[in-house]
Motif scaffolding. Structure first.
Motif, PDB file in Angstrom:
ATOM      1  N   ASP A   9      14.162  -4.277  -0.635  1.00 29.10           N
ATOM      2  CA  ASP A   9      12.741  -4.690  -0.448  1.00 29.10           C
ATOM      3  C   ASP A   9      11.726  -4.986  -1.546  1.00 29.10           C
ATOM      4  O   ASP A   9      10.715  -5.032  -1.400  1.00 29.10           O
ATOM      5  N   ARG A  10      12.400  -5.241  -2.551  1.00 31.38           N
ATOM      6  CA  ARG A  10      11.510  -5.444  -3.792  1.00 31.38           C
ATOM      7  C   ARG A  10      10.401  -6.570  -3.899  1.00 31.38           C
ATOM      8  O   ARG A  10       9.343  -6.476  -4.044  1.00 31.38           O
ATOM      9  N   ARG A  11      11.142  -7.647  -3.227  1.00 29.52           N
ATOM     10  CA  ARG A  11      10.364  -8.908  -3.216  1.00 29.52           C
ATOM     11  C   ARG A  11       9.157  -8.620  -2.027  1.00 29.52           C
ATOM     12  O   ARG A  11       8.172  -8.812  -2.518  1.00 29.52           O
ATOM     13  N   ASP A  12       9.423  -8.240  -1.264  1.00 31.85           N
ATOM     14  CA  ASP A  12       8.308  -7.765  -0.070  1.00 31.85           C
ATOM     15  C   ASP A  12       7.447  -6.881  -0.753  1.00 31.85           C
ATOM     16  O   ASP A  12       6.151  -6.912  -0.273  1.00 31.85           O
ATOM     17  N   ARG A  13       7.763  -5.899  -1.459  1.00 32.49           N
ATOM     18  CA  ARG A  13       6.815  -4.920  -1.940  1.00 32.49           C
ATOM     19  C   ARG A  13       5.720  -5.581  -2.962  1.00 32.49           C
ATOM     20  O   ARG A  13       4.478  -5.248  -3.083  1.00 32.49           O
ATOM     21  N   ILE A  14       6.347  -6.468  -3.645  1.00 36.44           N
ATOM     22  CA  ILE A  14       5.491  -7.275  -4.529  1.00 36.44           C
ATOM     23  C   ILE A  14       4.621  -8.188  -3.894  1.00 36.44           C
ATOM     24  O   ILE A  14       3.614  -8.197  -4.287  1.00 36.44           O
ATOM     25  N   VAL A  15       5.082  -8.595  -2.850  1.00 32.14           N
ATOM     26  CA  VAL A  15       3.863  -9.567  -1.967  1.00 32.14           C
ATOM     27  C   VAL A  15       3.051  -8.707  -1.463  1.00 32.14           C
ATOM     28  O   VAL A  15       1.718  -9.165  -1.544  1.00 32.14           O
ATOM     29  N   ASP A  16       3.412  -7.615  -0.972  1.00 33.05           N
ATOM     30  CA  ASP A  16       2.596  -6.616  -0.364  1.00 33.05           C
ATOM     31  C   ASP A  16       1.549  -6.010  -1.323  1.00 33.05           C
ATOM     32  O   ASP A  16       0.256  -6.025  -1.127  1.00 33.05           O
ATOM     33  N   ALA A  17       2.070  -6.041  -2.317  1.00 30.82           N
ATOM     34  CA  ALA A  17       1.070  -5.216  -3.384  1.00 30.82           C
ATOM     35  C   ALA A  17       0.066  -6.239  -4.071  1.00 30.82           C
ATOM     36  O   ALA A  17      -1.145  -6.065  -4.434  1.00 30.82           O
ATOM     37  N   THR A  18       0.615  -7.490  -3.913  1.00 33.34           N
ATOM     38  CA  THR A  18      -0.484  -8.625  -4.511  1.00 33.34           C
ATOM     39  C   THR A  18      -1.377  -8.747  -3.535  1.00 33.34           C
ATOM     40  O   THR A  18      -2.838  -8.801  -3.748  1.00 33.34           O
ATOM     41  N   VAL A  19      -1.224  -8.722  -2.129  1.00 34.38           N
ATOM     42  CA  VAL A  19      -2.494  -8.749  -1.098  1.00 34.38           C
ATOM     43  C   VAL A  19      -3.250  -7.433  -1.472  1.00 34.38           C
ATOM     44  O   VAL A  19      -4.548  -7.718  -1.390  1.00 34.38           O
ATOM     45  N   ASP A  20      -2.912  -6.539  -1.409  1.00 35.73           N
ATOM     46  CA  ASP A  20      -3.611  -5.296  -2.013  1.00 35.73           C
ATOM     47  C   ASP A  20      -4.301  -5.149  -3.097  1.00 35.73           C
ATOM     48  O   ASP A  20      -5.666  -5.005  -2.975  1.00 35.73           O
ATOM     49  N   LEU A  21      -3.911  -5.798  -3.948  1.00 36.42           N
ATOM     50  CA  LEU A  21      -4.620  -5.917  -5.406  1.00 36.42           C
ATOM     51  C   LEU A  21      -5.715  -7.256  -5.354  1.00 36.42           C
ATOM     52  O   LEU A  21      -6.912  -6.952  -5.952  1.00 36.42           O
ATOM     53  N   ILE A  22      -5.297  -8.267  -4.574  1.00 32.78           N
ATOM     54  CA  ILE A  22      -6.446  -9.185  -4.134  1.00 32.78           C
ATOM     55  C   ILE A  22      -7.491  -8.693  -3.408  1.00 32.78           C
ATOM     56  O   ILE A  22      -8.753  -9.053  -3.916  1.00 32.78           O
ATOM     57  N   ALA A  23      -7.465  -7.568  -2.594  1.00 33.94           N
ATOM     58  CA  ALA A  23      -8.367  -6.922  -1.799  1.00 33.94           C
ATOM     59  C   ALA A  23      -9.387  -6.127  -2.936  1.00 33.94           C
ATOM     60  O   ALA A  23     -10.550  -6.075  -2.490  1.00 33.94           O
ATOM     61  N   GLU A  24      -8.721  -5.573  -3.765  1.00 34.30           N
ATOM     62  CA  GLU A  24      -9.306  -4.793  -4.781  1.00 34.30           C
ATOM     63  C   GLU A  24     -10.233  -5.467  -5.585  1.00 34.30           C
ATOM     64  O   GLU A  24     -11.132  -5.065  -6.213  1.00 34.30           O
ATOM     65  N   VAL A  25      -9.364  -6.395  -6.455  1.00 34.72           N
ATOM     66  CA  VAL A  25      -9.511  -6.823  -7.741  1.00 34.72           C
ATOM     67  C   VAL A  25     -10.221  -8.484  -7.760  1.00 34.72           C
ATOM     68  O   VAL A  25     -10.385  -8.896  -8.738  1.00 34.72           O
TER      69      VAL A  25
END
Length: 191
Positions: A9-25
């Motif tokens: 699931d590593r690749r998916d976690r990276i993509v999901d984390a990217t979306v979350d960070l885009i929302a934050e910063v």
């Protein structure tokens, strides 16, 4: 010989984390280091799974657009007639623009900004808009769907950014005018 550690699931976690960070910063604030930390993966995983930040951003925005389009399809897909489709559209405008939905609003605006400059990101928004219009066409004349799709985006943007957002009756009236559906008979309130 040691067993190889796997993390499917590593690749998916990276993509999901990217979306979350885009929302934050915002896009300008994301970095490989921040994404790896958020996804709880080694920094080397970033370059193992993605050729660079652009590929990662493109996949993150593609996934985000898929999520929003699927939500739109589910909402409109449940409508059984034009009146229910109108109500679903109004619900969507208010769901998209509620201040509790800040994450999706910010990610959408970041995507629109990239799409304004880069055809690869514009392809994502074009596909998203086409899916929205196809769903609207299940209930409405295709000649109206571009207008209504633009109205949805505009109303949601104005409600999200207005310090005193308009209420549901304004949205319902606007959607009904585009669709050409009269309101409820006098004395009977809209839901």
């Amino acid at each position: 010989m040691r067993a190889r550690r796997t993390d499917p699931d590593r690749r998916d976690r990276i993509v999901d984390a990217t979306v979350d960070l885009i929302a934050e910063v915002g896009v300008a604030g994301v970095s490989h280091r921040k994404i790896a930390a958020r996804a709880d993966v080694p920094l080397g995983s970033m370059t193992y799974h993605f050729t660079g930040m652009d590929e990662l951003l493109h996949e993150a925005f593609t996934r985000f657009a898929e999520h929003v389009a699927a939500s739109f399809e589910a909402r409109l897909g449940a409508a059984r007639d034009v009146e229910e489709a109108v109500e679903a559209v109004v619900d969507l405008v208010h769901e998209l623009s509620d201040h509790g939905n800040h994450r999706d609003q910010v990610v959408s605006y970041e995507l629109y900004t990239l799409a304004a400059r880069d055809p690869r990101y514009r392809a994502i928004t074009t596909g998203w808009m086409a899916r929205s219009r196809r769903e609207l066409e299940r209930h409405l004349d295709p000649s109206l769907t571009r207008q209504l799709d633009a109205l949805i985006e505009g109303l949601a943007l104005h409600r999200a950014l207005d310090e005193d957002p308009f209420d549901r009756s304004v949205t319902l009236d606007a959607v009904r005018k585009i669709v050409g559906v009269a309101g409820p008979p006098p004395g009977r309130a809209a839901r």
